[in-house]
Design a protein around this motif. Structure first.
Motif, short mmCIF file in Angstrom:
data_model
loop_
_atom_site.label_atom_id
_atom_site.label_comp_id
_atom_site.label_asym_id
_atom_site.label_seq_id
_atom_site.Cartn_x
_atom_site.Cartn_y
_atom_site.Cartn_z
N LEU A 1 0.81 -1.21 0.00
CA LEU A 1 0.00 0.00 0.00
C LEU A 1 0.85 1.27 0.00
N ARG A 2 2.09 1.17 0.44
CA ARG A 2 2.98 2.32 0.49
C ARG A 2 4.02 2.30 -0.62
N TYR A 3 3.87 1.37 -1.57
CA TYR A 3 4.87 1.16 -2.62
C TYR A 3 5.15 2.43 -3.41
N ALA A 4 4.08 3.05 -3.91
CA ALA A 4 4.25 4.24 -4.76
C ALA A 4 4.73 5.45 -3.97
N THR A 5 4.37 5.54 -2.70
CA THR A 5 4.78 6.70 -1.90
C THR A 5 6.22 6.57 -1.39
N ILE A 6 6.70 5.33 -1.23
CA ILE A 6 8.08 5.13 -0.78
C ILE A 6 9.05 5.28 -1.94
N LEU A 7 8.80 4.53 -3.01
CA LEU A 7 9.71 4.55 -4.17
C LEU A 7 9.23 5.57 -5.19
#
Length: 319
Positions: free
Chosen positions: A132-138
């Motif tokens: 769920l945090r993939y796009a916001t982290i990378l």
């Protein structure tokens, strides 16, 4: 004066080696090498083109794949000119400065590829463990910083190692073991104390490759721990399948890399063909196999290649 000049010329000129004992077949041996380079260049350029032109592939995983393709070509292309000059009997000579530049690119991109594989392992860790945090982290900004850091981390430590070669006298044989220049091959010819280069090189390999391989291992420990928590067997298989291409890429780089280092350091008196065989595997196998593996195992890349080859047929089937 003439003797001094000829001595200076000799000291800066080295001689590359093709396939010992098979010199009369060099022209024929060049054919499979041509095919391998052609497959590697076309495969990696295709990956880069698809990632650049297909908006669906503008995601972290494919940006890292594009970095891998760039480093693959950066590691293998510097050897192409000298290899074919030897195999086509054009010239075996290479100047010291040219040799150092070639070594810089080979070793820098070798370390960079290891760093990129670590970044790809972290990408898989975030995608599986924190989806769920993939796009916001990378984010694209972070990916760019990772790419620049990987290149600088690999290039800067190599400079002192190669700069030291300028102070070595090469008063014995100037015949290199390969059709391109490698640091471990060059210091073998120096008639001086090479302890600094040997120790520095081992420390550099241990730190960079060691840290990268440890990071990859730890990432997969967390990935496996997270996958085992998935209730359905199909879900576990799907999660692990997204890592299959990366695991293959890691093995393709590290196995020949370790093999070549072991041969140069602990099997110095073994057959020259073993040294040459390992060196060519180390530089040619990753650029050739990585695009093939990712094309076969990654559905989006496979679709992109099919769309590139058969644009009208794919478009009509989508309609």
């Amino acid at each position: 004066m003439a003797t001094a000049n000829s001595s200076n010329i000799l000291s800066s000129t080295f001689y590359l080696t093709g396939i010992p004992g098979y010199e009369e077949f060099h022209h024929w041996i060049s054919i499979p090498f041509c095919l391998l380079y052609l497959v590697g260049i076309m495969g990696n350029c295709t990956i880069l083109h698809i990632v650049r032109t297909d908006p669906r592939l503008h995601e972290p995983m494919y940006y890292f794949l594009a970095m891998l393709s760039l480093t693959d070509m950066g590691m293998s292309l510097p050897t192409m000119t000298s290899l074919f000059r030897v195999l086509w009997s054009i010239s075996r000579e290479i100047q010291f400065n040219t040799c150092v530049v070639q070594m810089f690119f080979i070793h820098t991109f070798s370390f960079t590829e290891s760093s990129v594989l670590l970044a790809m392992a972290l990408d898989r860790y975030v995608a599986i463990c924190h989806p769920l945090r993939y796009a916001t982290i990378l984010t694209p900004t972070l990916i760019t910083k990772i790419g620049i850091a990987a290149l600088l981390r690999s290039a800067l430590p190599v400079i002192p190692l190669l700069a030291q070669l300028a102070f070595f006298p090469f008063c014995h044989s100037h015949i290199l073991s390969h059709s391109y220049c490698l640091h471990q091959d060059m210091i073998r010819l120096a008639c001086a104390d090479t302890k600094f280069n040997v120790i520095y090189g081992l420390v550099l390999i241990t730190l960079l490759w060691g840290m990268d391989s440890l990071g990859i291992f730890v990432s997969y420990v967390f990935i496996l721990h997270s996958v085992l928590k998935i209730s359905s067997q199909e879900g576990r298989f799907k999660a692990l399948n997204t890592c299959a291409s990366h695991i293959c890429a890691v093995l393709i780089l590290y196995v020949p890399m370790i093999g070549l280092s072991v041969v140069h350091r602990f099997a110095k008196h073994s057959s020259p063909l073993i040294h040459i065989f390992m060196a060519h595997i180390y530089l040619l196998v990753p650029p050739v196999l990585n695009p093939i593996i990712y094309s076969v195992k990654t559905k989006q890349i496979r679709q992109g290649i099919l769309h590139l080859l058969f644009p009208l047929r794919i478009s009509s089937s989508v309609m």
